[in-house]
Design an enzyme around this catalytic site. Structure first.
Site, short mmCIF file in Angstrom:
data_model
loop_
_atom_site.label_atom_id
_atom_site.label_comp_id
_atom_site.label_asym_id
_atom_site.label_seq_id
_atom_site.Cartn_x
_atom_site.Cartn_y
_atom_site.Cartn_z
N HIS A 50 0.86 -1.19 0.00
CA HIS A 50 0.00 0.00 0.00
C HIS A 50 0.89 1.24 0.00
O HIS A 50 1.47 1.62 1.02
CB HIS A 50 -0.94 0.03 1.20
CG HIS A 50 -1.90 1.19 1.16
ND1 HIS A 50 -3.16 1.11 0.59
CD2 HIS A 50 -1.78 2.48 1.58
CE1 HIS A 50 -3.76 2.28 0.68
NE2 HIS A 50 -2.95 3.14 1.29
N CYS A 51 1.04 1.84 -1.16
CA CYS A 51 1.82 3.08 -1.29
C CYS A 51 1.28 3.84 -2.50
O CYS A 51 0.44 3.31 -3.24
CB CYS A 51 3.31 2.78 -1.41
SG CYS A 51 3.69 1.55 -2.66
N HIS A 52 1.74 5.05 -2.67
CA HIS A 52 1.19 5.90 -3.72
C HIS A 52 2.30 6.59 -4.51
O HIS A 52 3.42 6.72 -4.02
CB HIS A 52 0.33 7.03 -3.10
CG HIS A 52 -0.70 6.57 -2.12
ND1 HIS A 52 -1.89 6.00 -2.49
CD2 HIS A 52 -0.72 6.60 -0.76
CE1 HIS A 52 -2.61 5.71 -1.41
NE2 HIS A 52 -1.90 6.06 -0.34
N TYR A 68 -7.55 17.63 -1.69
CA TYR A 68 -6.27 18.12 -1.15
C TYR A 68 -5.24 18.15 -2.27
O TYR A 68 -5.38 17.45 -3.28
CB TYR A 68 -5.76 17.23 0.00
CG TYR A 68 -5.46 15.79 -0.39
CD1 TYR A 68 -4.21 15.43 -0.92
CD2 TYR A 68 -6.41 14.80 -0.25
CE1 TYR A 68 -3.93 14.12 -1.28
CE2 TYR A 68 -6.14 13.48 -0.61
CZ TYR A 68 -4.91 13.15 -1.12
OH TYR A 68 -4.63 11.85 -1.49
N ARG A 143 -10.31 0.80 -6.80
CA ARG A 143 -10.54 1.26 -5.43
C ARG A 143 -11.82 2.07 -5.35
O ARG A 143 -12.05 2.96 -6.18
CB ARG A 143 -9.37 2.14 -5.00
CG ARG A 143 -9.36 2.45 -3.50
CD ARG A 143 -8.16 3.29 -3.17
NE ARG A 143 -7.87 3.35 -1.75
CZ ARG A 143 -7.27 4.37 -1.16
NH1 ARG A 143 -6.90 5.43 -1.89
NH2 ARG A 143 -7.04 4.37 0.13
N HIS A 200 -6.74 -0.42 5.83
CA HIS A 200 -6.47 0.03 7.19
C HIS A 200 -7.47 -0.53 8.23
O HIS A 200 -7.96 0.20 9.09
CB HIS A 200 -6.44 1.56 7.26
CG HIS A 200 -5.78 2.21 6.07
ND1 HIS A 200 -4.78 1.60 5.34
CD2 HIS A 200 -5.96 3.42 5.48
CE1 HIS A 200 -4.40 2.40 4.34
NE2 HIS A 200 -5.10 3.50 4.40
N ASP A 269 2.21 2.93 3.12
CA ASP A 269 1.34 4.08 2.86
C ASP A 269 2.14 5.32 2.44
O ASP A 269 1.60 6.43 2.42
CB ASP A 269 0.46 4.41 4.08
CG ASP A 269 -0.58 5.49 3.80
OD1 ASP A 269 -1.16 5.49 2.71
OD2 ASP A 269 -0.79 6.36 4.67
N ASN A 274 -2.25 13.39 3.73
CA ASN A 274 -3.18 14.00 4.69
C ASN A 274 -2.79 13.88 6.15
O ASN A 274 -3.65 14.01 7.02
CB ASN A 274 -4.59 13.39 4.55
CG ASN A 274 -5.28 13.90 3.33
OD1 ASN A 274 -5.28 15.10 3.09
ND2 ASN A 274 -5.84 13.01 2.54
C1 0GY Z 1 -4.46 6.41 2.34
C2 0GY Z 1 -5.26 7.31 3.16
C3 0GY Z 1 -5.78 8.51 2.85
C4 0GY Z 1 -5.89 9.08 1.56
C5 0GY Z 1 -6.23 8.43 0.44
O1 0GY Z 1 -6.86 8.28 -1.76
C6 0GY Z 1 -6.54 9.05 -0.86
O2 0GY Z 1 -6.51 10.27 -0.98
O3 0GY Z 1 -6.32 7.12 0.44
C7 0GY Z 1 -6.34 9.30 3.97
O4 0GY Z 1 -6.40 10.53 3.86
O5 0GY Z 1 -6.74 8.70 5.00
O6 0GY Z 1 -4.64 5.20 2.38
O7 0GY Z 1 -3.62 6.85 1.59
#
Ligand code: 0GY
Length: 314
Positions: A50-52, A68, A143, A200, A269, A274
């Site tokens: 789980h990462c972005h 955001y 998702r 989560h 993550d 945020n």
């Molecule tokens: C996460 C959690 C958050 C954000 C997002 O897609 C997103 O913007 O998932 C969060 O703000 O709790 O898993 O990255």
């Protein structure tokens, strides 16, 4: 042009703001500039599930409907963090700041040499051809986000129709919601025709008892529906006791790892969207794993076998 030295603490690592026409939100913390080395060695083949990636905004603009504006978090940074922490692979999850524009995700997947898979966001009008292209790039899931501070509501029948479209591709659905919403979402989740991965741990209130009614409801969902998996991720988002140990979250994650060892996933993550009060040190987060998965067998399943089964072996 020589490649930047993407070593934590080295030139090119320091976290900056957003680029192009974008300015990172003032209350938004950038990722940790100098994460520590984990104090243990991850099992060979470990997956950060789980990462972005965010932007960079100058090349991959953030979505107009976003709630955001993050800091840029490029694929190069992610690969450098992967290597530094001792992971072999990543699962990159589309975040809401990119909406249903999956270009940054696809670009990262295509340049990963098969070491990354993805979870995309799509809308009802996605074509079969677009789904096939995402699949070829390495996307293995979609998702659905129900967290109100992050997205506007999408009707459930639209989401159910998307799930039916991706089921034949052998994709799964990743769901993000707040614990209080589980009662209302239960029947929708139970009826989905795919594997369902919940982000989560369904965001439990960790001030309540680990065997109290709220978390019992989540455990029952996993018991009664063997297609439901959970990410035992993000102690930093759930903890009230705080860093670096996030002690109050440990019993919740450990309960799931012990009862459902073959249906749990873990990831950093990064870059931790945020977060407004503290930014986790990614090395210390990796040190959290042996506290929730206490045996080699559990750690092997959590970090290697489970994500490989879901994202690579098919
Ligand atoms: C996460 C959690 C958050 C954000 C997002 O897609 C997103 O913007 O998932 C969060 O703000 O709790 O898993 O990255």
């Amino acid at each position: 042009m020589s490649a930047p030295r993407l070593v934590p603490g080295g030139r090119g690592w320091a976290s900056g703001g957003a680029s192009g026409p974008f300015t990172m939100d003032a209350d938004w913390m950038p990722f940790h500039p100098h994460p520590s080395k984990p104090t243990w060695t991850l099992p060979p083949g470990a997956v950060d599930a789980h990462c972005h990636v965010f932007g960079p905004g100058a090349r991959f603009p953030y979505a107009p409907e976003r709630k955001y504006t993050p800091c840029d978090a490029s694929k190069e940074h992610l690969w450098a963090l992967r290597d530094y922490l001792g992971f072999e692979r990543n699962v990159i999850v589309q975040a809401t700041c990119h909406g249903a524009d999956n270009r940054a995700l696809v670009d990262a997947l295509r340049s990963s040499n098969g070491r990354a898979r993805g979870v995309a966001t799509v809308t009802a009008d996605v074509t079969d051809r677009q789904l096939r292209e995402l699949d070829e790039a390495g996307v293995r899931g979609v998702r659905f986000n129900f967290v109100k501070r992050l997205v506007d509501t999408t009707p459930r029948d639209v989401l159910a129709a998307i799930a039916r479209r991706v089921a034949p591709l052998d994709w799964h659905v990743v769901i993000y919601f707040e614990a209080a919403d589980l009662v209302e979402l239960h029947d929708f989740l139970a009826a989905l025709p795919t594997v369902v991965v919940i982000d989560h741990m369904g965001r439990p209130d960790v001030t309540q008892a680990v065997d109290g009614p709220e978390f019992d409801r989540f455990v029952r969902l996993m018991r009664e529906h063997t297609n439901v998996w959970s990410k035992v991720t993000c102690p930093d988002r759930l903890s009230k006791s705080g860093p670096p140990h996030y002690d109050d979250v440990v019993p919740f994650a450990r309960r799931l790892v012990e009862e459902f060892p073959e249906r749990v996933l873990w990831g950093t993550d990064w870059p931790h969207p945020n977060l407004k009060t503290h930014m986790p040190d990614d090395g210390r987060l990796v040190d959290y794993v042996p506290r929730i998965a206490t045996t080699n067998l559990q750690r092997g399943r959590l970090l290697v076998e489970n994500p490989m089964r879901l994202y690579w072996d098919r």
